[in-house]
Design a protein around this motif. Sequence first.
Motif, PDB file in Angstrom:
ATOM      1  N   ARG A 162     -51.507  88.895  -3.428  1.00 43.74           N
ATOM      2  CA  ARG A 162     -50.353  87.942  -3.360  1.00 43.74           C
ATOM      3  C   ARG A 162     -50.057  87.701  -4.739  1.00 43.74           C
ATOM      4  O   ARG A 162     -50.724  87.415  -5.538  1.00 43.74           O
ATOM      5  CB  ARG A 162     -51.242  86.678  -2.961  1.00 43.74           C
ATOM      6  CG  ARG A 162     -51.574  86.566  -1.399  1.00 43.74           C
ATOM      7  CD  ARG A 162     -52.181  85.206  -0.953  1.00 43.74           C
ATOM      8  NE  ARG A 162     -53.165  84.870  -1.674  1.00 43.74           N
ATOM      9  CZ  ARG A 162     -54.285  84.982  -1.234  1.00 43.74           C
ATOM     10  NH1 ARG A 162     -54.555  85.254   0.054  1.00 43.74           N
ATOM     11  NH2 ARG A 162     -55.472  84.457  -1.975  1.00 43.74           N
ATOM     12  N   GLU A 163     -48.480  87.698  -4.555  1.00 42.01           N
ATOM     13  CA  GLU A 163     -47.648  87.323  -5.860  1.00 42.01           C
ATOM     14  C   GLU A 163     -47.800  88.139  -6.960  1.00 42.01           C
ATOM     15  O   GLU A 163     -47.667  88.022  -8.095  1.00 42.01           O
ATOM     16  CB  GLU A 163     -48.057  86.012  -6.355  1.00 42.01           C
ATOM     17  CG  GLU A 163     -47.524  84.773  -5.249  1.00 42.01           C
ATOM     18  CD  GLU A 163     -47.769  83.632  -5.750  1.00 42.01           C
ATOM     19  OE1 GLU A 163     -47.027  83.057  -6.867  1.00 42.01           O
ATOM     20  OE2 GLU A 163     -48.407  82.680  -4.819  1.00 42.01           O
ATOM     21  N   GLN A 181     -48.465  88.858   0.414  1.00 47.60           N
ATOM     22  CA  GLN A 181     -47.548  88.073   0.379  1.00 47.60           C
ATOM     23  C   GLN A 181     -46.857  87.650  -0.849  1.00 47.60           C
ATOM     24  O   GLN A 181     -47.520  87.282  -1.877  1.00 47.60           O
ATOM     25  CB  GLN A 181     -48.449  86.744   1.082  1.00 47.60           C
ATOM     26  CG  GLN A 181     -48.706  86.889   2.290  1.00 47.60           C
ATOM     27  CD  GLN A 181     -49.424  85.703   2.743  1.00 47.60           C
ATOM     28  OE1 GLN A 181     -50.645  85.276   2.389  1.00 47.60           O
ATOM     29  NE2 GLN A 181     -49.175  84.950   3.756  1.00 47.60           N
ATOM     30  N   LYS A 182     -45.529  87.412  -0.905  1.00 44.38           N
ATOM     31  CA  LYS A 182     -44.667  87.114  -1.994  1.00 44.38           C
ATOM     32  C   LYS A 182     -44.748  87.811  -2.938  1.00 44.38           C
ATOM     33  O   LYS A 182     -44.437  87.505  -4.136  1.00 44.38           O
ATOM     34  CB  LYS A 182     -44.884  85.773  -2.356  1.00 44.38           C
ATOM     35  CG  LYS A 182     -44.487  84.617  -1.211  1.00 44.38           C
ATOM     36  CD  LYS A 182     -44.820  83.257  -1.421  1.00 44.38           C
ATOM     37  CE  LYS A 182     -44.568  82.190  -0.453  1.00 44.38           C
ATOM     38  NZ  LYS A 182     -44.643  80.881  -0.896  1.00 44.38           N
ATOM     39  N   ASN A 228     -43.936  91.149  -5.796  1.00 37.81           N
ATOM     40  CA  ASN A 228     -42.697  91.749  -6.057  1.00 37.81           C
ATOM     41  C   ASN A 228     -42.951  93.281  -5.770  1.00 37.81           C
ATOM     42  O   ASN A 228     -43.586  94.075  -6.875  1.00 37.81           O
ATOM     43  CB  ASN A 228     -42.458  91.328  -7.393  1.00 37.81           C
ATOM     44  CG  ASN A 228     -40.943  91.941  -7.904  1.00 37.81           C
ATOM     45  OD1 ASN A 228     -40.389  92.590  -7.216  1.00 37.81           O
ATOM     46  ND2 ASN A 228     -40.901  91.714  -9.203  1.00 37.81           N
ATOM     47  N   GLY A 284     -42.701  87.494   3.002  1.00 39.78           N
ATOM     48  CA  GLY A 284     -42.073  86.887   1.924  1.00 39.78           C
ATOM     49  C   GLY A 284     -41.972  87.877   0.766  1.00 39.78           C
ATOM     50  O   GLY A 284     -41.461  87.261  -0.339  1.00 39.78           O
ATOM     51  N   ALA A 285     -42.246  88.996   0.750  1.00 37.92           N
ATOM     52  CA  ALA A 285     -42.536  90.046  -0.251  1.00 37.92           C
ATOM     53  C   ALA A 285     -41.053  90.570  -0.854  1.00 37.92           C
ATOM     54  O   ALA A 285     -40.156  90.466   0.258  1.00 37.92           O
ATOM     55  CB  ALA A 285     -43.169  91.116   0.135  1.00 37.92           C
ATOM     56  N   ASN A 286     -40.962  90.768  -1.917  1.00 33.50           N
ATOM     57  CA  ASN A 286     -39.575  91.240  -2.279  1.00 33.50           C
ATOM     58  C   ASN A 286     -39.543  92.868  -2.299  1.00 33.50           C
ATOM     59  O   ASN A 286     -40.106  93.469  -3.078  1.00 33.50           O
ATOM     60  CB  ASN A 286     -39.101  90.788  -3.543  1.00 33.50           C
ATOM     61  CG  ASN A 286     -37.887  91.251  -4.191  1.00 33.50           C
ATOM     62  OD1 ASN A 286     -37.020  92.025  -3.510  1.00 33.50           O
ATOM     63  ND2 ASN A 286     -37.499  91.136  -5.422  1.00 33.50           N
TER      64      ASN A 286
END
Length: 290
Positions: free
Chosen positions: A119-120, A139-140, A142, A160-162
């Motif tokens: 995550r993140e 999740q989220k 990069n 929500g990932a880039n």
Amino acid sequence: MFIDRAREADVMDANELIQRYAAGERDFRELTLIGANLQGIELSGANLRLANLRGANLRGAKLSGVNLREAILADADLSEANLSQANLISADLSEANLEKTNLHETNLSRANLIKAILREADLSESLLSETKLSQANLQKANLSDTNMSRALLMETNMEGANLEGANLSLAILNGANLELVNLTNAILNGANLSGSNLSGANLSKAKLSGSNLTGANLSKAQLRVTNLSWSTLREVNLSGATLYRAKLSWSNLTGANLSDAILIDTNLYHVNLRDAQLRGAIMPDGKTHD
């Protein structure tokens, strides 16, 4: 007198590792420190190839440029650690905690990250070719400009990932959660996305030719100028999606839901729309389908 460094490393404890690193030593191949507390440790540039750090606490560790090729890090806590430009080829990171970890420009090719927590995490410009990421949590994260070709991402949570500019050619994403992801300019040619959730995702200018999206959820997704030619989209949900100037030529949309979709200037050459739902869709000629 010959000194077997690998054997010494095998019996080393955490305090001795810290002392020897501080003294300038960098070769710790085949080190074994299962479950050790190494929180915040500085080991940047060290050689830890084939090390066994299963279950170790490496939270906040400074590991940039470290060689962890084929190392065992399963169940380890690497949250908030710095692993930028590290070598993790074929490493075992299954069920490891990498939340908010810096993995920028890291090589994770063929690594095992099944059920890992990312995550993140920052994985931008990293190599994840043929990496096992099934059921992992991204999740989220990069993942911009990341090479994930042939990666295994079954049932992976990437909400929500880039993934802008990422290469997912021939990747397996069956049942993955890609809700609200950013896939603009991404390459997914030949990828398997059957049963995946891409609702609200942005796939503008992405390349998905020859991909399999059978039963996928793309409701309200952005597919502006997206290339979906020669793809399988049977029973896909594209309700409310924007497909302005998208390419769907030679694709199979049998049983697809295109209600309220925007298809202005969409290329539908030789598209199979048998049993498709088109109620309220704005067709390529600008007219609304009854």
